[in-house]
Design a protein around this motif. Sequence first.
Motif, PDB file in Angstrom:
ATOM      1  N   UNK A  57       1.622  27.491  51.998  1.00 28.64           N
ATOM      2  CA  UNK A  57       2.913  28.174  51.986  1.00 28.64           C
ATOM      3  C   UNK A  57       4.046  27.202  51.690  1.00 28.64           C
ATOM      4  N   UNK A  58       3.893  25.926  52.072  1.00 31.31           N
ATOM      5  CA  UNK A  58       4.923  24.932  51.764  1.00 31.31           C
ATOM      6  C   UNK A  58       4.933  24.603  50.279  1.00 31.31           C
ATOM      7  N   UNK A  59       3.772  24.543  49.676  1.00 36.88           N
ATOM      8  CA  UNK A  59       3.696  24.300  48.233  1.00 36.88           C
ATOM      9  C   UNK A  59       4.320  25.453  47.464  1.00 36.88           C
ATOM     10  N   UNK A  60       4.124  26.684  47.951  1.00 33.16           N
ATOM     11  CA  UNK A  60       4.763  27.830  47.325  1.00 33.16           C
ATOM     12  C   UNK A  60       6.270  27.795  47.545  1.00 33.16           C
ATOM     13  N   UNK A  61       6.675  27.382  48.738  1.00 35.12           N
ATOM     14  CA  UNK A  61       8.096  27.289  49.056  1.00 35.12           C
ATOM     15  C   UNK A  61       8.815  26.344  48.106  1.00 35.12           C
ATOM     16  N   UNK A  62       8.124  25.275  47.698  1.00 35.78           N
ATOM     17  CA  UNK A  62       8.740  24.301  46.795  1.00 35.78           C
ATOM     18  C   UNK A  62       9.161  24.932  45.474  1.00 35.78           C
ATOM     19  N   UNK A  64      10.586  27.624  45.141  1.00 35.86           N
ATOM     20  CA  UNK A  64      11.851  28.320  45.354  1.00 35.86           C
ATOM     21  C   UNK A  64      13.018  27.369  45.606  1.00 35.86           C
ATOM     22  N   UNK A  65      12.773  26.069  45.653  1.00 33.14           N
ATOM     23  CA  UNK A  65      13.855  25.118  45.905  1.00 33.14           C
ATOM     24  C   UNK A  65      14.831  25.074  44.734  1.00 33.14           C
ATOM     25  N   UNK A  66      16.106  24.842  45.006  1.00 30.36           N
ATOM     26  CA  UNK A  66      17.079  24.671  43.921  1.00 30.36           C
ATOM     27  C   UNK A  66      16.884  23.331  43.225  1.00 30.36           C
ATOM     28  N   UNK A  67      17.588  23.143  42.128  1.00 26.99           N
ATOM     29  CA  UNK A  67      17.497  21.868  41.417  1.00 26.99           C
ATOM     30  C   UNK A  67      18.065  20.720  42.243  1.00 26.99           C
ATOM     31  N   UNK A 166      26.321  29.939  54.830  1.00 27.63           N
ATOM     32  CA  UNK A 166      25.535  29.672  53.631  1.00 27.63           C
ATOM     33  C   UNK A 166      26.413  29.692  52.391  1.00 27.63           C
ATOM     34  N   UNK A 167      26.224  28.679  51.550  1.00 27.89           N
ATOM     35  CA  UNK A 167      26.913  28.613  50.260  1.00 27.89           C
ATOM     36  C   UNK A 167      25.916  28.059  49.254  1.00 27.89           C
ATOM     37  N   UNK A 168      24.878  28.842  49.020  1.00 30.41           N
ATOM     38  CA  UNK A 168      23.824  28.370  48.137  1.00 30.41           C
ATOM     39  C   UNK A 168      22.565  29.176  48.333  1.00 30.41           C
ATOM     40  N   UNK A 169      21.451  28.511  48.612  1.00 31.48           N
ATOM     41  CA  UNK A 169      20.147  29.163  48.628  1.00 31.48           C
ATOM     42  C   UNK A 169      19.565  29.264  50.045  1.00 31.48           C
ATOM     43  N   UNK A 170      19.017  30.430  50.320  1.00 30.83           N
ATOM     44  CA  UNK A 170      18.287  30.684  51.558  1.00 30.83           C
ATOM     45  C   UNK A 170      16.824  30.928  51.207  1.00 30.83           C
ATOM     46  N   UNK A 171      15.919  30.244  51.918  1.00 32.55           N
ATOM     47  CA  UNK A 171      14.488  30.445  51.739  1.00 32.55           C
ATOM     48  C   UNK A 171      13.891  30.743  53.109  1.00 32.55           C
ATOM     49  N   UNK A 172      13.180  31.869  53.205  1.00 25.25           N
ATOM     50  CA  UNK A 172      12.592  32.311  54.470  1.00 25.25           C
ATOM     51  C   UNK A 172      11.082  32.328  54.325  1.00 25.25           C
ATOM     52  N   UNK A 173      10.397  31.684  55.263  1.00 19.72           N
ATOM     53  CA  UNK A 173       8.945  31.768  55.346  1.00 19.72           C
ATOM     54  C   UNK A 173       8.602  32.893  56.317  1.00 19.72           C
ATOM     55  N   UNK A 208       7.115  34.243  50.936  1.00 15.34           N
ATOM     56  CA  UNK A 208       8.301  33.400  50.779  1.00 15.34           C
ATOM     57  C   UNK A 208       9.405  34.233  50.136  1.00 15.34           C
ATOM     58  N   UNK A 209      10.522  34.361  50.837  1.00 14.45           N
ATOM     59  CA  UNK A 209      11.669  35.143  50.342  1.00 14.45           C
ATOM     60  C   UNK A 209      12.806  34.187  50.011  1.00 14.45           C
ATOM     61  N   UNK A 210      13.356  34.299  48.811  1.00 14.74           N
ATOM     62  CA  UNK A 210      14.417  33.401  48.350  1.00 14.74           C
ATOM     63  C   UNK A 210      15.594  34.221  47.833  1.00 14.74           C
TER      64      UNK A 210
END
Length: 214
Positions: A57-62, A64-67, A166-173, A208-210
């Motif tokens: 799940x962490x590899x999938x989360x990656x 969704x990371x921003x630049x 928040x002023x950007x990206x939210x990622x929820x596991x 993973x929700x982004x």
Amino acid sequence: MNFNLEGRHADTLLHLSQHGGRRLSVQQNATHRWLEIDDVVQSVQCLSEPARLCLPHQQMLCRALPERAQRILELGLGGGDMTRHLAARWPGATQQCVDLDGEVIALYRDFFQGEERPQLHHGDALAFLQQGEGRFDLVLLDLFSQDGNPPLLFQPALYQALAARLEGRLIINLLPRTHLELERVRELCRQWLAPGRLWPVPGYCNQILMLDYT
């Protein structure tokens, strides 16, 4: 070397505690060190590459990371897998981590912390959001209880508080027990933040929700 989540075998038991009906352990073999809570693996550290992510799940989360991120907040620490990875990915970023479990924070400090130096906060995620100041351009929400996702994840107050910080990206596991739980979180995000994109983790219950919100 990959970590065999199902066939893991420890050579050394570094820590064991049992209280309140809960069992925490830190175990290690020649290649990995990991944290288990009630016999469920929560975090894994590759000893030769501490910043490497080992859990699916962490590899999938990656993905969704921003630049880029400069102000990072993690709600839920565990063994600090994402903390180490993000510190290596963006060395100049500030990192704050919140966890309700003081023992988990202590185990991170004693067994998992490397060169990264996040600001650690022992407390409730919602209280931290409501009482603090400043905004984050990346928030990772990874909160769990013994039964799965805690009740807080299904309450509007959490998303109202996130909207203020928040002023950007939210990622929820997410680890939804039912389709209704998943849809409840998605609806709260749509109502208070923005529609999100969902990535199921193949072979696992994790979702993973982004979303991006400014």
